[in-house]
Design a protein around this motif. Structure first.
Motif: not given
Lengths: 398, 60
Positions: A149-161
């Motif tokens: 992907a050209d851009v990855v959006i990390a929307a993985d919440g409080v437990e984000s990794k």
């Protein structure tokens, strides 16, 4: 799922869903990957949000509104209370949502706009190329797929990794995690249009306990306490159970959830080469209320708007994505997080006696604008001696 | 070492956010403890339910 997208969104909560919807609406190819098997469950949220905040993103729909709020009540450690209303807003200050339905609606909308959506699909690693994020390795029931992907959006919440795997330290300090637990209770006496907040060191140390109505006789009854106040025999669930046993001994349980809510400052930087971080993963939660739904949707939309321009101009480098970071920080949302962070840092130092005194002297307040800032401003106006305790905040309330 | 009481854990992810090593990961209804865990006990303190415990490994 294709091999390449303009934008890959990790996480299907409100931040990720609005990001995916916005991307599709802008004509970008986009895929949203949710690691859970179902969108919207389990909910880890008290589900409250302001009426205007939500209307900015989606037309309010009774299918996902559990209760309409007309006011709020803050209860002091000694039991005296402060009632808040807002005639100016027609006494319609907020909603308690049904997140299970709400989250799905947002993802339906993203899908309808043209976004791909996959569930039970977990990002297990970023695809890195000389430090630049180029996509993610996705795992679906044991099958691995590399999606660029050209851009990855990390929307993985409080437990984000995801951001951490890209080299960004996302650790929440122990004292700034609200260790939380909540029951959905039924058969309890309540005002179905008023949220109640209980404060005090013996009720919820450095946090608060909430009763958010979900209908005539049901409510989310939950608590958040500072991680540093948590430990064996005095955890969030212990405080909550003892409160419920004494106040609502006849209530019946429909659901129990736990969670963590960050009340720290946002991440120092929410972009990197090919990467943007939104919502709880970016730690853009209101440090006083713990509310994060609006902030997640707001940052999700803004991230994609900036990403679209960066992609069109060629390379979505850190510099090209930086306007996202600068713009949300400078927005009313960003400024209110910073202001409320500072207010929170002072309020957690106030003793129970002080909280009793503040709440006793006021009793009832009609706020023009229903916000924490206005509340504190009014409290100071009616209780000028409070300024002594709030000396570090003098520049805010001058 | 860190032990997860799976009968107590509600898979909420609170512990994941405070881990300074990034050793914890919430994989649906499963909390994974990675090899970088140093048994510092921060997660055990933050857990809303008391599902995490640092256990003494005893004499080698």
């Amino acid at each position: 799922m294709k091999d390449h997208y303009d934008i890959l969104v990790i996480g299907g909560g409100p931040g990720g869903a609005i990001a995916a919807r916005t991307a599709a609406e802008l004509g970008l190819s986009v895929c949203l990957a949710e690691k859970r098997a179902a969108i919207g469950t389990p909910v880890r949220c008290a589900e409250g949000i302001g009426t205007e905040a939500i209307a900015e993103f989606v037309v309010p729909d009774p299918r996902w509104i559990s209760a309409e709020l007309h006011g709020a009540k803050i209860v002091a450690p000694d039991g005296s209370s402060l009632t808040l209303s807002s005639e100016q807003s027609g006494n319609k200050v907020g909603y308690v949502l049904d997140r299970k339905v709400f989250d799905r609606e947002l993802v339906w909308q993203a899908a309808a706009a043209g976004s791909d959506v996959v569930v039970k699909t977990r990002a297990t690693a970023p695809i890195l190329d000389e430090g630049r994020v180029r996509g993610a390795v996705l795992d679906f029931c044991g099958t691995t797929k590399r999606v660029s992907a050209d851009v990855v959006i990390a929307a993985d919440g409080v437990e984000s990794k995801f951001a951490r795997w890209c080299g960004i330290d996302t650790t929440v300090p122990l004292r700034e995690i609200m260790s939380s637990a909540q029951y959905l209770l039924t058969d309890l006496p309540l005002d179905p249009h008023v949220t109640t907040f209980y404060v005090g060191t013996s009720i919820a140390p450095e946090g608060y306990l909430w009763v958010f109505p979900k209908g005539e006789r049901s409510a989310n009854v939950g608590i958040g306490i500072s991680g540093r106040k948590s430990g064996t025999g005095h955890r969030a669930k212990d405080y909550l159970d003892s409160f419920i046993a004494s106040r609502f001994p006849k209530a019946k349980q429909i659901e129990f959830i736990a969670g963590g809510v960050s009340v720290c400052r946002p991440l120092p930087c929410t972009v990197a080469d090919g990467l943007m971080i939104v919502g709880d993963a970016a730690r853009v939660v209101d440090p006083i209320t713990g509310g994060g739904i609006f902030n997640a949707m707001f940052t999700g939309r803004m991230a994609v708007q900036v990403a679209a321009q960066a992609i069109a101009s060629g390379t979505p480098s850190r510099e090209a994505l930086m306007p996202y970071d600068l713009t949300w920080r400078d927005s009313p949302m960003g400024k209110s997080i910073e202001r409320n962070y500072r207010i929170k840092e002072v309020f957690i130092t106030l003793s129970d006696e002080k909280l009793n005194a503040i709440i006793q002297t006021v009793g009832k307040l009609d706020l023009k604008e229903f916000s924490t800032f206005n509340l504190v401003k009014e409290l100071i106006f009616r209780n000028p001696r409070l300024l002594l305790d709030l000396a570090p905040l003098r520049d805010i309330f001058k | 070492m860190l032990s997860v009481r799976r009968d107590i854990c509600a898979y909420c992810g609170c512990c994941v956010s405070v881990c300074p090593q990034g050793a914890l990961e919430l994989i649906d209804a499963y909390l994974d403890v990675g090899s970088s865990c140093t048994s510092c006990g921060i997660c055990a303190k933050a857990c809303p339910l008391g599902a995490l415990e640092v256990k003494d490994e005893g004499p080698l």
